[in-house]
Motif scaffolding. Structure first.
Motif, PDB file in Angstrom:
ATOM      1  N   PRO A  37       0.817  -1.213   0.000  1.00 36.26           N
ATOM      2  CA  PRO A  37       0.000   0.000   0.000  1.00 36.26           C
ATOM      3  C   PRO A  37       0.850   1.261   0.000  1.00 36.26           C
ATOM      4  N   ASP A  38       0.319   2.325  -0.616  1.00 34.21           N
ATOM      5  CA  ASP A  38       0.950   3.625  -0.482  1.00 34.21           C
ATOM      6  C   ASP A  38       0.094   4.462   0.463  1.00 34.21           C
ATOM      7  N   ALA A  39       0.469   5.721   0.642  1.00 39.40           N
ATOM      8  CA  ALA A  39      -0.221   6.558   1.620  1.00 39.40           C
ATOM      9  C   ALA A  39      -1.691   6.755   1.292  1.00 39.40           C
ATOM     10  N   TRP A  40      -2.060   6.608   0.004  1.00 42.07           N
ATOM     11  CA  TRP A  40      -3.426   6.859  -0.414  1.00 42.07           C
ATOM     12  C   TRP A  40      -4.243   5.589  -0.595  1.00 42.07           C
ATOM     13  N   SER A  41      -3.694   4.448  -0.252  1.00 38.97           N
ATOM     14  CA  SER A  41      -4.418   3.200  -0.436  1.00 38.97           C
ATOM     15  C   SER A  41      -5.648   3.141   0.469  1.00 38.97           C
ATOM     16  N   PRO A  42      -6.805   2.716  -0.092  1.00 35.85           N
ATOM     17  CA  PRO A  42      -7.989   2.528   0.754  1.00 35.85           C
ATOM     18  C   PRO A  42      -7.757   1.524   1.876  1.00 35.85           C
ATOM     19  N   MET A  43      -6.735   0.687   1.719  1.00 36.83           N
ATOM     20  CA  MET A  43      -6.455  -0.309   2.739  1.00 36.83           C
ATOM     21  C   MET A  43      -5.986   0.323   4.044  1.00 36.83           C
ATOM     22  N   ASN A  44      -5.583   1.574   3.997  1.00 38.24           N
ATOM     23  CA  ASN A  44      -5.152   2.270   5.213  1.00 38.24           C
ATOM     24  C   ASN A  44      -6.338   2.791   6.025  1.00 38.24           C
ATOM     25  N   HIS A  45      -7.520   2.765   5.475  1.00 37.90           N
ATOM     26  CA  HIS A  45      -8.704   3.270   6.173  1.00 37.90           C
ATOM     27  C   HIS A  45      -9.077   2.322   7.319  1.00 37.90           C
ATOM     28  N   PRO A  46      -9.487   2.859   8.473  1.00 40.17           N
ATOM     29  CA  PRO A  46      -9.863   1.999   9.605  1.00 40.17           C
ATOM     30  C   PRO A  46     -10.951   0.981   9.275  1.00 40.17           C
ATOM     31  N   VAL A  47     -11.911   1.345   8.406  1.00 41.65           N
ATOM     32  CA  VAL A  47     -12.960   0.397   8.032  1.00 41.65           C
ATOM     33  C   VAL A  47     -12.364  -0.806   7.306  1.00 41.65           C
ATOM     34  N   ALA A  48     -11.389  -0.558   6.439  1.00 44.02           N
ATOM     35  CA  ALA A  48     -10.733  -1.657   5.726  1.00 44.02           C
ATOM     36  C   ALA A  48      -9.855  -2.472   6.669  1.00 44.02           C
ATOM     37  N   GLN A  49      -9.120  -1.800   7.536  1.00 43.38           N
ATOM     38  CA  GLN A  49      -8.262  -2.505   8.481  1.00 43.38           C
ATOM     39  C   GLN A  49      -9.073  -3.410   9.403  1.00 43.38           C
ATOM     40  N   ALA A  50     -10.282  -2.967   9.745  1.00 42.80           N
ATOM     41  CA  ALA A  50     -11.118  -3.763  10.630  1.00 42.80           C
ATOM     42  C   ALA A  50     -11.494  -5.101  10.015  1.00 42.80           C
ATOM     43  N   GLN A  51     -11.552  -5.165   8.687  1.00 42.66           N
ATOM     44  CA  GLN A  51     -11.908  -6.422   8.030  1.00 42.66           C
ATOM     45  C   GLN A  51     -10.880  -7.508   8.329  1.00 42.66           C
ATOM     46  N   LEU A  52      -9.631  -7.110   8.428  1.00 41.27           N
ATOM     47  CA  LEU A  52      -8.566  -8.079   8.676  1.00 41.27           C
ATOM     48  C   LEU A  52      -8.533  -8.546  10.130  1.00 41.27           C
ATOM     49  N   SER A  53      -9.041  -7.723  11.022  1.00 42.98           N
ATOM     50  CA  SER A  53      -8.990  -8.087  12.437  1.00 42.98           C
ATOM     51  C   SER A  53     -10.291  -8.690  12.951  1.00 42.98           C
ATOM     52  N   ASP A  54     -11.413  -8.365  12.287  1.00 45.11           N
ATOM     53  CA  ASP A  54     -12.718  -8.780  12.802  1.00 45.11           C
ATOM     54  C   ASP A  54     -13.353  -9.937  12.039  1.00 45.11           C
ATOM     55  N   ARG A  55     -12.793 -10.333  10.900  1.00 45.92           N
ATOM     56  CA  ARG A  55     -13.399 -11.375  10.071  1.00 45.92           C
ATOM     57  C   ARG A  55     -12.482 -12.612   9.997  1.00 45.92           C
ATOM     58  N   ASP A  56     -13.074 -13.708   9.568  1.00 49.15           N
ATOM     59  CA  ASP A  56     -12.251 -14.864   9.213  1.00 49.15           C
ATOM     60  C   ASP A  56     -11.419 -14.484   7.994  1.00 49.15           C
ATOM     61  N   VAL A  57     -10.130 -14.737   8.057  1.00 47.68           N
ATOM     62  CA  VAL A  57      -9.217 -14.342   6.976  1.00 47.68           C
ATOM     63  C   VAL A  57      -8.569 -15.581   6.373  1.00 47.68           C
ATOM     64  N   VAL A  58      -8.669 -15.697   5.058  1.00 49.12           N
ATOM     65  CA  VAL A  58      -7.965 -16.758   4.332  1.00 49.12           C
ATOM     66  C   VAL A  58      -6.822 -16.101   3.568  1.00 49.12           C
ATOM     67  N   PRO A  59      -5.581 -16.320   3.977  1.00 47.90           N
ATOM     68  CA  PRO A  59      -4.448 -15.708   3.272  1.00 47.90           C
ATOM     69  C   PRO A  59      -4.107 -16.476   2.002  1.00 47.90           C
ATOM     70  N   LEU A  60      -3.837 -15.738   0.944  1.00 49.07           N
ATOM     71  CA  LEU A  60      -3.401 -16.342  -0.317  1.00 49.07           C
ATOM     72  C   LEU A  60      -2.026 -15.814  -0.667  1.00 49.07           C
ATOM     73  N   GLN A  61      -1.157 -16.685  -1.117  1.00 46.91           N
ATOM     74  CA  GLN A  61       0.139 -16.246  -1.597  1.00 46.91           C
ATOM     75  C   GLN A  61      -0.042 -15.511  -2.928  1.00 46.91           C
ATOM     76  N   GLY A  62       0.674 -14.422  -3.075  1.00 48.43           N
ATOM     77  CA  GLY A  62       0.568 -13.661  -4.316  1.00 48.43           C
ATOM     78  C   GLY A  62       0.897 -14.481  -5.538  1.00 48.43           C
ATOM     79  N   ALA A  63       1.822 -15.419  -5.394  1.00 45.76           N
ATOM     80  CA  ALA A  63       2.238 -16.240  -6.536  1.00 45.76           C
ATOM     81  C   ALA A  63       1.112 -17.135  -7.044  1.00 45.76           C
ATOM     82  N   TRP A  64       0.095 -17.368  -6.228  1.00 43.88           N
ATOM     83  CA  TRP A  64      -1.012 -18.229  -6.655  1.00 43.88           C
ATOM     84  C   TRP A  64      -1.960 -17.501  -7.605  1.00 43.88           C
ATOM     85  N   THR A  65      -1.987 -16.181  -7.541  1.00 42.01           N
ATOM     86  CA  THR A  65      -3.042 -15.438  -8.234  1.00 42.01           C
ATOM     87  C   THR A  65      -2.539 -14.415  -9.240  1.00 42.01           C
ATOM     88  N   THR A  66      -1.219 -14.191  -9.315  1.00 41.70           N
ATOM     89  CA  THR A  66      -0.732 -13.116 -10.179  1.00 41.70           C
ATOM     90  C   THR A  66      -0.841 -13.433 -11.661  1.00 41.70           C
TER      91      THR A  66
END
Length: 275
Positions: free
Chosen positions: A227-256
């Protein structure tokens, strides 16, 4: 020697050997293969023997390359005309490497080009694998990969809960219907939380009142797509998704890139959140 002179020499060498260059057709096996980008690298490294590979891209050994282990020690080349032609390849393989006019340029110089096709769904991925294998003179290897993909799909323990899943990247991008990501979610038995087709920014406004059941997090374990400084991923609402939900991590190499390795991602999605 100037870059222009190198280019002219390369063109001369390619033109002189053009009549001897093998045709890309399943019966001839190119023996001097150059790959121009890491999507092309995956197919070349998987389907062609190492002694037939002249060079791969500088990204071939990076962590977002699925075949990075196989790329270790392989010569690399920048996707520049003069750098490639001086190697006297008998086949150039590319997805985007060299820019939009690269294929026409190399073919005009007498070097056949094998382009990695676009795939927006799983059947198209299988078709593309076989096409690449045929072009590299290894149809049986392509058939084996496709057969293995089909077997893994048949053996998949598809989720029956139809939970809504939101695909997230550190750059704040998600994907809706019509993409390969969407096809992977559906294949695993999930429902895509993003309902608008194509690639787009995370729906922050919607996430303020409606949340997914599962977050599919890609690239978060690597420096790619950060992410850069303007990424929506920096928003608290987006960050909450990673902490409050079930998360399935995917390796970048699987989807690029769309290849056989997307089965690793589909199986991870079907299995669900790691314990």
């Amino acid at each position: 020697m100037s870059r222009l002179m190198i280019l002219l020499v390369g063109l001369c060498l390619a033109a002189c050997s053009a009549r001897d260059a093998p045709q890309v057709n399943g019966t001839d096996r190119p023996s001097r293969i150059v790959s121009l980008d890491y999507c092309a690298d995956q197919f070349v490294l998987k389907l062609a023997d190492r002694d037939r590979i002249l060079a791969v891209s500088p990204d071939a050994a990076k962590d977002f390359s699925y075949m990075h282990a196989a790329a270790k020690g392989a010569p690399t080349v920048r996707p520049l005309a003069e750098d490639v032609l001086i190697l006297k390849p008998d086949l150039v393989v590319r997805s985007y490497g060299g820019g939009p006019n690269a294929a026409a340029f190399f073919e005009q110089a007498g070097v056949p080009v094998l382009n990695v096709g676009w795939a927006g769904d799983i059947p198209s991925v299988m078709t593309n694998i076989q096409s690449m294998a045929d072009g590299l003179g290894e149809p049986e290897r392509g058939e084996a990969l496709v057969t293995d993909m089909r077997a893994r799909l048949d053996a998949l323990n598809v989720r029956s809960d139809q939970k809504r899943a939101l695909y997230l990247t550190p750059a704040g991008v998600t994907s809706g219907p019509g993409s390969l990501i969407h096809a992977m979610l559906v294949a695993a038995g999930l429902t895509n939380f993003e309902e608008t087709s194509g690639w787009r920014a995370i729906p922050l406004e919607r996430l303020a009142y409606d949340q997914p059941d599962v977050v599919v997090a890609a690239f978060f374990g690597s420096l790619a797509n950060h992410p850069d400084a303007w990424s929506p991923m920096n928003h608290p609402v987006a960050q909450a998704q990673l902490s409050d939900r079930d998360v399935v991590p995917l390796q970048g190499a699987w989807t690029t890139c769309g290849g056989w390795f997307l089965m690793d991602a589909i199986e991870a999605l079907a299995e669900g959140t790691p314990e």
